[in-house]
Design a protein around this motif. Structure first.
Motif, PDB file in Angstrom:
ATOM      1  N   ILE A 185       0.848  -1.197   0.000  1.00 38.51           N
ATOM      2  CA  ILE A 185       0.000   0.000   0.000  1.00 38.51           C
ATOM      3  C   ILE A 185       0.880   1.242   0.000  1.00 38.51           C
ATOM      4  O   ILE A 185       2.027   1.209   0.474  1.00 38.51           O
ATOM      5  CB  ILE A 185      -0.931   0.041   1.227  1.00 38.51           C
ATOM      6  CG1 ILE A 185      -0.107   0.028   2.527  1.00 38.51           C
ATOM      7  CG2 ILE A 185      -1.924  -1.105   1.196  1.00 38.51           C
ATOM      8  CD1 ILE A 185      -0.895   0.398   3.749  1.00 38.51           C
ATOM      9  N   PRO A 186       0.357   2.351  -0.493  1.00 41.39           N
ATOM     10  CA  PRO A 186       1.124   3.600  -0.439  1.00 41.39           C
ATOM     11  C   PRO A 186       1.351   4.049   1.006  1.00 41.39           C
ATOM     12  O   PRO A 186       0.513   3.822   1.886  1.00 41.39           O
ATOM     13  CB  PRO A 186       0.223   4.593  -1.182  1.00 41.39           C
ATOM     14  CG  PRO A 186      -0.664   3.753  -2.036  1.00 41.39           C
ATOM     15  CD  PRO A 186      -0.897   2.498  -1.252  1.00 41.39           C
ATOM     16  N   PHE A 187       2.478   4.703   1.223  1.00 31.14           N
ATOM     17  CA  PHE A 187       2.804   5.214   2.556  1.00 31.14           C
ATOM     18  C   PHE A 187       1.709   6.145   3.061  1.00 31.14           C
ATOM     19  O   PHE A 187       1.338   6.108   4.239  1.00 31.14           O
ATOM     20  CB  PHE A 187       4.139   5.953   2.493  1.00 31.14           C
ATOM     21  CG  PHE A 187       4.651   6.414   3.829  1.00 31.14           C
ATOM     22  CD1 PHE A 187       5.333   5.549   4.671  1.00 31.14           C
ATOM     23  CD2 PHE A 187       4.440   7.725   4.249  1.00 31.14           C
ATOM     24  CE1 PHE A 187       5.802   5.978   5.897  1.00 31.14           C
ATOM     25  CE2 PHE A 187       4.907   8.155   5.486  1.00 31.14           C
ATOM     26  CZ  PHE A 187       5.585   7.274   6.309  1.00 31.14           C
ATOM     27  N   ALA A 188       1.158   6.956   2.167  1.00 35.74           N
ATOM     28  CA  ALA A 188       0.116   7.904   2.563  1.00 35.74           C
ATOM     29  C   ALA A 188      -1.113   7.191   3.101  1.00 35.74           C
ATOM     30  O   ALA A 188      -1.790   7.698   4.010  1.00 35.74           O
ATOM     31  CB  ALA A 188      -0.267   8.787   1.378  1.00 35.74           C
ATOM     32  N   ASP A 189      -1.435   6.001   2.561  1.00 30.95           N
ATOM     33  CA  ASP A 189      -2.593   5.261   3.038  1.00 30.95           C
ATOM     34  C   ASP A 189      -2.354   4.716   4.451  1.00 30.95           C
ATOM     35  O   ASP A 189      -3.284   4.658   5.265  1.00 30.95           O
ATOM     36  CB  ASP A 189      -2.919   4.109   2.085  1.00 30.95           C
ATOM     37  CG  ASP A 189      -3.511   4.597   0.774  1.00 30.95           C
ATOM     38  OD1 ASP A 189      -3.831   5.804   0.680  1.00 30.95           O
ATOM     39  OD2 ASP A 189      -3.650   3.785  -0.157  1.00 30.95           O
ATOM     40  N   ALA A 190      -1.128   4.321   4.742  1.00 31.82           N
ATOM     41  CA  ALA A 190      -0.799   3.856   6.094  1.00 31.82           C
ATOM     42  C   ALA A 190      -0.963   4.990   7.105  1.00 31.82           C
ATOM     43  O   ALA A 190      -1.515   4.793   8.200  1.00 31.82           O
ATOM     44  CB  ALA A 190       0.625   3.310   6.133  1.00 31.82           C
ATOM     45  N   VAL A 191      -0.488   6.173   6.738  1.00 27.52           N
ATOM     46  CA  VAL A 191      -0.637   7.345   7.621  1.00 27.52           C
ATOM     47  C   VAL A 191      -2.112   7.698   7.775  1.00 27.52           C
ATOM     48  O   VAL A 191      -2.576   8.018   8.887  1.00 27.52           O
ATOM     49  CB  VAL A 191       0.158   8.537   7.061  1.00 27.52           C
ATOM     50  CG1 VAL A 191      -0.120   9.794   7.882  1.00 27.52           C
ATOM     51  CG2 VAL A 191       1.648   8.224   7.054  1.00 27.52           C
ATOM     52  N   PHE A 192      -2.862   7.646   6.692  1.00 29.73           N
ATOM     53  CA  PHE A 192      -4.295   7.923   6.726  1.00 29.73           C
ATOM     54  C   PHE A 192      -4.975   7.065   7.779  1.00 29.73           C
ATOM     55  O   PHE A 192      -5.747   7.559   8.609  1.00 29.73           O
ATOM     56  CB  PHE A 192      -4.880   7.657   5.335  1.00 29.73           C
ATOM     57  CG  PHE A 192      -6.347   7.936   5.201  1.00 29.73           C
ATOM     58  CD1 PHE A 192      -6.796   9.145   4.696  1.00 29.73           C
ATOM     59  CD2 PHE A 192      -7.298   6.978   5.559  1.00 29.73           C
ATOM     60  CE1 PHE A 192      -8.159   9.408   4.555  1.00 29.73           C
ATOM     61  CE2 PHE A 192      -8.659   7.228   5.429  1.00 29.73           C
ATOM     62  CZ  PHE A 192      -9.094   8.455   4.927  1.00 29.73           C
ATOM     63  N   ASN A 193      -4.695   5.763   7.765  1.00 29.17           N
ATOM     64  CA  ASN A 193      -5.360   4.861   8.696  1.00 29.17           C
ATOM     65  C   ASN A 193      -4.884   5.021  10.127  1.00 29.17           C
ATOM     66  O   ASN A 193      -5.696   5.050  11.058  1.00 29.17           O
ATOM     67  CB  ASN A 193      -5.159   3.403   8.254  1.00 29.17           C
ATOM     68  CG  ASN A 193      -6.291   2.914   7.371  1.00 29.17           C
ATOM     69  OD1 ASN A 193      -6.594   3.518   6.350  1.00 29.17           O
ATOM     70  ND2 ASN A 193      -6.922   1.829   7.771  1.00 29.17           N
ATOM     71  N   SER A 194      -3.583   5.100  10.330  1.00 29.50           N
ATOM     72  CA  SER A 194      -3.073   5.174  11.704  1.00 29.50           C
ATOM     73  C   SER A 194      -3.530   6.444  12.402  1.00 29.50           C
ATOM     74  O   SER A 194      -3.876   6.424  13.589  1.00 29.50           O
ATOM     75  CB  SER A 194      -1.543   5.072  11.710  1.00 29.50           C
ATOM     76  OG  SER A 194      -0.948   6.129  10.983  1.00 29.50           O
ATOM     77  N   SER A 195      -3.584   7.549  11.684  1.00 28.19           N
ATOM     78  CA  SER A 195      -4.018   8.803  12.306  1.00 28.19           C
ATOM     79  C   SER A 195      -5.502   8.754  12.650  1.00 28.19           C
ATOM     80  O   SER A 195      -5.918   9.194  13.729  1.00 28.19           O
ATOM     81  CB  SER A 195      -3.725   9.983  11.373  1.00 28.19           C
ATOM     82  OG  SER A 195      -4.366   9.820  10.123  1.00 28.19           O
ATOM     83  N   ARG A 196      -6.285   8.189  11.773  1.00 31.97           N
ATOM     84  CA  ARG A 196      -7.722   8.101  12.045  1.00 31.97           C
ATOM     85  C   ARG A 196      -8.045   7.106  13.151  1.00 31.97           C
ATOM     86  O   ARG A 196      -8.982   7.323  13.931  1.00 31.97           O
ATOM     87  CB  ARG A 196      -8.476   7.776  10.756  1.00 31.97           C
ATOM     88  CG  ARG A 196      -8.700   9.006   9.914  1.00 31.97           C
ATOM     89  CD  ARG A 196      -8.992   8.728   8.463  1.00 31.97           C
ATOM     90  NE  ARG A 196      -9.205   9.999   7.756  1.00 31.97           N
ATOM     91  CZ  ARG A 196      -8.233  10.833   7.412  1.00 31.97           C
ATOM     92  NH1 ARG A 196      -6.974  10.541   7.710  1.00 31.97           N
ATOM     93  NH2 ARG A 196      -8.511  11.972   6.781  1.00 31.97           N
ATOM     94  N   LEU A 197      -7.298   6.022  13.229  1.00 31.29           N
ATOM     95  CA  LEU A 197      -7.538   5.061  14.303  1.00 31.29           C
ATOM     96  C   LEU A 197      -7.322   5.710  15.664  1.00 31.29           C
ATOM     97  O   LEU A 197      -8.136   5.542  16.581  1.00 31.29           O
ATOM     98  CB  LEU A 197      -6.614   3.853  14.143  1.00 31.29           C
ATOM     99  CG  LEU A 197      -6.677   2.804  15.253  1.00 31.29           C
ATOM    100  CD1 LEU A 197      -8.085   2.244  15.414  1.00 31.29           C
ATOM    101  CD2 LEU A 197      -5.686   1.686  14.987  1.00 31.29           C
ATOM    102  N   ALA A 198      -6.244   6.463  15.808  1.00 25.54           N
ATOM    103  CA  ALA A 198      -5.961   7.109  17.086  1.00 25.54           C
ATOM    104  C   ALA A 198      -7.075   8.069  17.481  1.00 25.54           C
ATOM    105  O   ALA A 198      -7.519   8.096  18.637  1.00 25.54           O
ATOM    106  CB  ALA A 198      -4.622   7.852  16.998  1.00 25.54           C
ATOM    107  N   VAL A 199      -7.556   8.832  16.536  1.00 27.80           N
ATOM    108  CA  VAL A 199      -8.620   9.802  16.814  1.00 27.80           C
ATOM    109  C   VAL A 199      -9.949   9.087  17.062  1.00 27.80           C
ATOM    110  O   VAL A 199     -10.728   9.473  17.936  1.00 27.80           O
ATOM    111  CB  VAL A 199      -8.740  10.807  15.657  1.00 27.80           C
ATOM    112  CG1 VAL A 199      -9.954  11.713  15.842  1.00 27.80           C
ATOM    113  CG2 VAL A 199      -7.464  11.648  15.559  1.00 27.80           C
ATOM    114  N   MET A 200     -10.222   8.039  16.296  1.00 28.54           N
ATOM    115  CA  MET A 200     -11.482   7.311  16.441  1.00 28.54           C
ATOM    116  C   MET A 200     -11.622   6.703  17.833  1.00 28.54           C
ATOM    117  O   MET A 200     -12.705   6.727  18.428  1.00 28.54           O
ATOM    118  CB  MET A 200     -11.589   6.214  15.384  1.00 28.54           C
ATOM    119  CG  MET A 200     -12.938   5.488  15.389  1.00 28.54           C
ATOM    120  SD  MET A 200     -13.011   4.148  14.175  1.00 28.54           S
ATOM    121  CE  MET A 200     -11.954   2.924  14.966  1.00 28.54           C
TER     122      MET A 200
END
Length: 300
Positions: A185-200
């Protein structure tokens, strides 16, 4: 005691950005009655199709693994299965069987194994802890595996958070749903998910549905799996129209999951059911709460 009843909750996994690490126990249950028999070398199973009435039944496999861990001889057992957790629908049916078998064996042998040990034993058989952990422990659980053992923490979910399960009449196989995922997966997609998981997770803890709605998004699995779930877009539209703040695939499907204000969950579920009434996929819509107990044993 020689007879025990075990109640195990259904579980949802992934929950948007929590791919392969987040799960939650829900108020839909599998119930098992397990009894030790006097006759040697006997295994009786009722309440399931004939094909599963053997030693390969996941309940029995977990029961035997727990016996092995306790160092006791395999017992002859009779098991009756009564479950509202549908098979291959993304609600942890296999995890419920494993958790039930391990809990029954532990209870019938005096309960020497801790809940964490039960999670570890079931994880050996399941291969991943995201459903197993909440099935055993209850609540929402975040997990990862280190050196073959699951590391699990429970995440608080505010009392005002409710869930809506939308269950269609078709199954999805986990191996098929895995096969459609990209190997990289693209690096940007990994950041997208990890940041949203923390906030969620913060949103669930504080019951902030607006925050959950913003954060419950994903780029690792849902974009690739949606097209394998018939009427996904229609189900999502119906859920959001009825009042769900957020929507996602439950596990790898085919069940879909809405997040809503708990006090409105029943009326929201009814409205969604009406919207999908004419669907050929016979969606069944359930208003659910977080189960906070996990596997519960009572002696009969």
């Amino acid at each position: 005691m020689r007879r025990v009843r075990v109640r195990v909750p259904a579980t949802t996994a992934n929950i948007g950005p929590g791919f392969d690490c987040l799960g939650c126990a829900l108020s839909l249950y599998a119930e098992f009655t397990c009894e030790i028999l006097d006759e040697p070398d006997r295994l009786e199973i009722t309440g399931c199709p004939e094909i599963y009435r053997n030693a390969e039944n996941l309940f029995v496999r977990a029961y035997r693994r727990a016996e092995q861990e306790m160092g006791v001889q395999p017992a002859s057992i009779r098991v009756d299965i009564r479950t509202d957790v549908p098979v291959s629908r993304g609600l942890g049916s296999s995890a419920s069987l494993l958790a039930g078998g391990a809990a029954a064996a532990n209870a019938l042998n005096g309960g020497p194994l801790s809940r964490q040990t039960l999670v570890e034993l079931c994880n050996e058989l399941e291969g991943h802890p995201d459903n197993i952990a909440p099935a055993v422990l209850g609540g929402m659980c975040a997990s990862f595996v280190e050196e073959g053992k699951p590391v699990t923490v429970q995440v608080d979910v505010a009392a005002n958070v409710g869930f809506i399960a939308l269950i269609p009449n078709f199954e999805t196989e986990t191996k098929v749903m895995r096969a459609v995922l990209p190997r990289e997966i693209p690096f940007a997609d990994a950041v997208f998910n990890s940041s949203r998981l923390a906030v969620m997770l913060h949103g669930f803890e504080h019951g902030d549905l607006e925050l959950i709605a913003k954060a419950l998004d994903d780029r690792l699995h849902q974009p690739y799996r949606k097209h394998l779930i018939h009427e996904y877009a229609r189900a999502e539209s119906a859920a959001r129209k009825a009042g769900c703040a957020a929507f996602c695939i439950s596990g790898s499907g085919s069940t879909c999951l809405g997040v809503c204000e708990g006090s409105r969950a029943a009326s929201i579920a009814e409205e969604i059911q009406r919207e999908l009434m004419d669907s050929p996929y016979e969606w069944r819509v359930h208003a659910l709460k977080v189960d906070r107990e996990g596997s519960v044993c009572t002696f009969a």
